[in-house]
Scaffold this motif. Structure first.
Motif, PDB file in Angstrom:
ATOM      1  N   VAL A 147       2.727  52.837  -5.035  1.00  0.00           N
ATOM      2  CA  VAL A 147       2.399  51.684  -5.863  1.00  0.00           C
ATOM      3  C   VAL A 147       3.474  50.611  -5.697  1.00  0.00           C
ATOM      4  N   GLY A 148       3.057  49.402  -5.304  1.00  0.00           N
ATOM      5  CA  GLY A 148       3.963  48.269  -5.243  1.00  0.00           C
ATOM      6  C   GLY A 148       4.123  47.658  -6.631  1.00  0.00           C
ATOM      7  N   VAL A 149       5.308  47.134  -6.919  1.00  0.00           N
ATOM      8  CA  VAL A 149       5.590  46.616  -8.260  1.00  0.00           C
ATOM      9  C   VAL A 149       6.085  45.175  -8.164  1.00  0.00           C
ATOM     10  N   CYS A 150       5.541  44.311  -9.009  1.00  0.00           N
ATOM     11  CA  CYS A 150       6.000  42.927  -9.081  1.00  0.00           C
ATOM     12  C   CYS A 150       6.236  42.546 -10.539  1.00  0.00           C
ATOM     13  N   LEU A 151       7.032  41.504 -10.737  1.00  0.00           N
ATOM     14  CA  LEU A 151       7.512  41.147 -12.072  1.00  0.00           C
ATOM     15  C   LEU A 151       7.487  39.636 -12.253  1.00  0.00           C
ATOM     16  N   ALA A 152       7.114  39.199 -13.441  1.00  0.00           N
ATOM     17  CA  ALA A 152       7.148  37.769 -13.783  1.00  0.00           C
ATOM     18  C   ALA A 152       7.387  37.643 -15.281  1.00  0.00           C
ATOM     19  N   THR A 153       7.767  36.454 -15.685  1.00  0.00           N
ATOM     20  CA  THR A 153       7.897  36.188 -17.104  1.00  0.00           C
ATOM     21  C   THR A 153       6.545  35.749 -17.663  1.00  0.00           C
ATOM     22  N   PHE A 192       0.466  53.696 -13.342  1.00  0.00           N
ATOM     23  CA  PHE A 192       0.651  54.122 -11.957  1.00  0.00           C
ATOM     24  C   PHE A 192      -0.471  55.038 -11.507  1.00  0.00           C
ATOM     25  N   ARG A 193      -0.954  55.837 -12.406  1.00  0.00           N
ATOM     26  CA  ARG A 193      -2.068  56.731 -12.069  1.00  0.00           C
ATOM     27  C   ARG A 193      -3.349  55.934 -11.817  1.00  0.00           C
ATOM     28  N   VAL A 194      -3.630  54.973 -12.688  1.00  0.00           N
ATOM     29  CA  VAL A 194      -4.831  54.143 -12.521  1.00  0.00           C
ATOM     30  C   VAL A 194      -4.735  53.311 -11.243  1.00  0.00           C
ATOM     31  N   ALA A 195      -3.554  52.743 -10.974  1.00  0.00           N
ATOM     32  CA  ALA A 195      -3.392  51.913  -9.778  1.00  0.00           C
ATOM     33  C   ALA A 195      -3.610  52.712  -8.505  1.00  0.00           C
ATOM     34  N   ALA A 196      -3.205  53.984  -8.483  1.00  0.00           N
ATOM     35  CA  ALA A 196      -3.262  54.791  -7.264  1.00  0.00           C
ATOM     36  C   ALA A 196      -4.581  55.532  -7.091  1.00  0.00           C
ATOM     37  N   MET A 197      -5.330  55.742  -8.162  1.00  0.00           N
ATOM     38  CA  MET A 197      -6.582  56.490  -8.060  1.00  0.00           C
ATOM     39  C   MET A 197      -7.614  55.714  -7.265  1.00  0.00           C
ATOM     40  N   GLU A 198      -8.430  56.435  -6.505  1.00  0.00           N
ATOM     41  CA  GLU A 198      -9.516  55.780  -5.779  1.00  0.00           C
ATOM     42  C   GLU A 198     -10.511  55.151  -6.757  1.00  0.00           C
ATOM     43  N   PRO A 211       0.629  64.966  -9.279  1.00  0.00           N
ATOM     44  CA  PRO A 211      -0.276  64.381  -8.273  1.00  0.00           C
ATOM     45  C   PRO A 211      -1.701  64.238  -8.795  1.00  0.00           C
ATOM     46  N   ILE A 212      -2.400  63.264  -8.267  1.00  0.00           N
ATOM     47  CA  ILE A 212      -3.810  63.076  -8.621  1.00  0.00           C
ATOM     48  C   ILE A 212      -4.620  64.184  -7.965  1.00  0.00           C
ATOM     49  N   PRO A 213      -5.412  64.920  -8.710  1.00  0.00           N
ATOM     50  CA  PRO A 213      -6.158  66.038  -8.115  1.00  0.00           C
ATOM     51  C   PRO A 213      -7.189  65.567  -7.098  1.00  0.00           C
ATOM     52  N   LYS A 214      -7.410  66.390  -6.083  1.00  0.00           N
ATOM     53  CA  LYS A 214      -8.396  66.086  -5.061  1.00  0.00           C
ATOM     54  C   LYS A 214      -9.656  66.903  -5.303  1.00  0.00           C
ATOM     55  N   SER A 215     -10.784  66.284  -5.015  1.00  0.00           N
ATOM     56  CA  SER A 215     -12.061  66.977  -5.167  1.00  0.00           C
ATOM     57  C   SER A 215     -12.778  66.972  -3.829  1.00  0.00           C
ATOM     58  N   VAL A 229     -10.909  55.422   4.760  1.00  0.00           N
ATOM     59  CA  VAL A 229     -10.440  56.442   5.703  1.00  0.00           C
ATOM     60  C   VAL A 229      -8.922  56.367   5.845  1.00  0.00           C
ATOM     61  N   ILE A 230      -8.387  55.136   5.890  1.00  0.00           N
ATOM     62  CA  ILE A 230      -6.940  54.943   5.995  1.00  0.00           C
ATOM     63  C   ILE A 230      -6.268  55.289   4.673  1.00  0.00           C
ATOM     64  N   ARG A 231      -6.822  54.798   3.571  1.00  0.00           N
ATOM     65  CA  ARG A 231      -6.215  55.040   2.256  1.00  0.00           C
ATOM     66  C   ARG A 231      -6.059  56.529   1.965  1.00  0.00           C
ATOM     67  N   GLN A 232      -7.028  57.327   2.435  1.00  0.00           N
ATOM     68  CA  GLN A 232      -7.027  58.750   2.086  1.00  0.00           C
ATOM     69  C   GLN A 232      -6.526  59.638   3.220  1.00  0.00           C
ATOM     70  N   ASP A 233      -5.820  59.032   4.168  1.00  0.00           N
ATOM     71  CA  ASP A 233      -5.201  59.801   5.255  1.00  0.00           C
ATOM     72  C   ASP A 233      -6.204  60.711   5.956  1.00  0.00           C
ATOM     73  N   ALA A 234      -7.382  60.158   6.246  1.00  0.00           N
ATOM     74  CA  ALA A 234      -8.446  60.960   6.832  1.00  0.00           C
ATOM     75  C   ALA A 234      -8.688  60.648   8.304  1.00  0.00           C
ATOM     76  N   VAL A 235      -7.779  59.912   8.941  1.00  0.00           N
ATOM     77  CA  VAL A 235      -8.010  59.467  10.323  1.00  0.00           C
ATOM     78  C   VAL A 235      -8.167  60.655  11.269  1.00  0.00           C
ATOM     79  N   ALA A 236      -7.248  61.607  11.228  1.00  0.00           N
ATOM     80  CA  ALA A 236      -7.311  62.750  12.148  1.00  0.00           C
ATOM     81  C   ALA A 236      -8.557  63.593  11.904  1.00  0.00           C
ATOM     82  N   ASP A 237      -8.918  63.782  10.650  1.00  0.00           N
ATOM     83  CA  ASP A 237     -10.107  64.583  10.338  1.00  0.00           C
ATOM     84  C   ASP A 237     -11.381  63.869  10.776  1.00  0.00           C
ATOM     85  N   LEU A 238     -11.402  62.538  10.649  1.00  0.00           N
ATOM     86  CA  LEU A 238     -12.552  61.785  11.138  1.00  0.00           C
ATOM     87  C   LEU A 238     -12.650  61.887  12.647  1.00  0.00           C
TER      88      LEU A 238
END
Length: 533
Positions: free
Chosen positions: A65-71, A143-149, A176-180, A208-217
């Protein structure tokens, strides 16, 4: 400890390395707490939009998760474009903003806006911290919501009166976010659907990229032996020279891949996001869909789903690949692949006396790039050329903004990319229009001491808009502008600036920048009058 000390401890627990942003009166306590962290580097930028773009690209490349800040007020609203862009492109980002104290949120008050409501349409979750005791819970959920698919952006607003409150809470554990994975019946139905087809086609999306599925594809493709096409943001999933790679689709015009879709009788759509292009633009004949994604399919008459495999994409293909996948070798009628290559100028010869066009520039970049080279495209007519012509050597090494498609992302995005992947060469390609939107971040890059290459395609016009106006109205209005001397501008920031107008000269300059890779180099490319922005 005070509330902001806990907030920073929570960020450290989440593995945050960088916070990109600009401080303000309402975030002074948070800045004080960040100053004590030996795990988080605060990157003070020159514009909050740049901070959001940096967090976006950092998140895409690291899958953190990338983080940014502002007033509050204008600081927060300056984040909005970058946050909306991250959300539509499904980049995991958490934005933290200051806010007036509760006592100032009811009457009309200086710089007060309801930032939570403003950000609600542009985020997965937008929340104000209403009591300091809830900070740990809100950070963990954010962080969980931002990272979940599908990943996206979250806004957290911290009112000034809570920031310095003394509390005794602790960060929550990070799990970790559980996988199904799909149930066995769905796998069987998918295999039956594939077996019944004669000409299945695989459509690869960014999931496919987000879920590290390139090799399996890849393993699935080798078994099925059917053609594969990519969305803009999934380029590089299949190697350029793979015999089943039919390159990119998703263009509103001159989409050479559409006959392949129309000839197929089953579309195996994997990790595709509708934000890239709605199905009515590429599935006009409503071919049957085998939907493989982390989430159920959206309902659409041009996306007729016959079977859904819903779950972690990598795990889904691991399960599928254990089965007897029928081979469905086929190639489209005629010589479509060569037609696509010719139309998209893929593999065409590069001659040093050729014109300085974006396609020739991309051939030079492809020739000089390594496996790890990251190319970031800004938005404009050059983006379409990059999507057609440029072939990255691996997945997640071409960053394209295709959801909000916001100009100005490339230069700050290059900073985020270099911090995410410090050993990788980074090339930022932007038009002169997009470059000046966030050119002030050159100072940020210089201060950080990082190295990357900026290519500015200089033709003093918004080329894509000019082309569209001429096509519709026969002339162009409002697309032209003047430019500064980019070379002198770069040097005023302490950045190396070089001007090129010949292809051989450009190649030599780019090679030198990539070989040395010790500083930021800005290349002002003088484009031919009929070439792309």
């Amino acid at each position: 400890m005070k509330a902001t000390d806990l907030l920073v401890q929570c960020l450290e627990k989440e593995g945050v390395e960088y916070v990109f942003g600009i401080m303000g009166k309402e975030t002074l306590d948070l800045m004080d707490s960040l100053s004590k962290s030996d795990k988080i580097q605060f990157v003070n930028v020159r514009h909050e939009q740049g901070a959001a773009f940096m967090a976006d690209v950092y998140g895409r490349l690291t899958k953190k998760v990338g983080v940014c800040l502002a007033t509050l007020g204008p600081g927060a609203t300056n984040l909005l474009t970058g946050i909306a862009s991250a959300n539509l492109d499904h980049s995991p980002v958490v934005a933290i903003t200051g806010q007036a104290g509760f006592e100032r949120q009811h009457p009309e008050s200086h710089q007060y806006l309801d930032i939570v409501k403003i950000f609600e349409p542009a985020t997965k979750w937008s929340v104000q911290i209403k009591e300091s005791q809830s900070i740990a819970k809100i950070i963990r959920k954010a962080f969980r919501v931002a990272a979940m698919e599908k990943p996206g952006a979250v806004l957290i607003e911290l009112p000034e009166n809570l920031a310095a409150q003394m509390i005794s809470n602790q960060p929550l554990p990070v799990v970790p976010i559980p996988k199904s994975e799909p149930i066995g019946q769905a796998i069987e139905e998918a295999l039956t659907l594939i077996a019944q087809s004669q000409k299945p086609l695989i459509i690869v999306g960014n999931g496919v990229i987000r879920q590290d599925a390139v090799a399996d594809l890849h393993a699935f493709v080798e078994k099925l032996q059917s053609p594969v096409i990519h969305s803009f943001m999934a380029k590089g999933v299949l190697p350029k020279n793979h015999p089943l790679n039919f390159f990119t689709f998703g263009f509103s015009k001159k989409d050479e891949v559409l006959p392949l879709i129309e000839e197929s009788d089953l579309l195996i759509v994997v990790g595709f996001d509708f934000i890239e292009q709605l199905p009515k633009e590429w599935n006009k004949k409503a071919r049957s869909i085998l939907h493989i994604d982390a989430l159920p399919a959206e309902m659409d008459e041009y996306y007729p789903v016959k079977v859904e495999l819903v779950g972690d994409i990598s795990q889904t293909f691991k399960t599928l690949n254990k089965q007897a996948i029928p081979t469905k070798s086929w190639f489209p009628i005629g010589n479509l692949k060569n037609q696509i290559k010719q139309a998209y100028q893929i593999d065409s010869d590069l001659k040093q006396n050729q014109m300085m066009t974006i396609e020739n520039i991309l051939k030079v970049i492809e020739k000089t790039s390594t496996e790890d080279t990251i190319v970031i495209s800004d938005v404009g007519s050059h983006k379409l050329s990059i999507a057609r012509t440029y072939q990255p050597k691996q997945a997640n090494r071409l960053i394209i903004s295709n959801g909000l498609a916001s100009m100005g992302i490339a230069l700050p995005g290059a900073i985020g990319a270099q911090l995410a992947c410090p050993a990788a060469p980074v090339i930022c390609i932007t038009g002169d229009g997009g470059a000046l939107m966030n050119i002030s971040e050159l100072e940020t890059a210089k201060r950080l001491g990082i190295a990357f290459t900026i290519i500015i395609l200089n033709n003093s016009t918004l080329k894509l808009e000019e082309q569209m106006m001429i096509e519709r109205f026969g002339n162009s209005f409002g697309a032209a502008f003047g430019n500064p001397d980019f070379v002198q501008l770069a040097r005023s920031f302490g950045i190396k600036g070089v001007r090129t107008s010949q292809l051989a000269e450009f190649e030599e300059t780019l090679m030198e920048a990539l070989t040395q890779n010790t500083e930021v180099t800005l290349i002002d490319v003088q484009m031919n009058i009929d070439s792309h922005r």
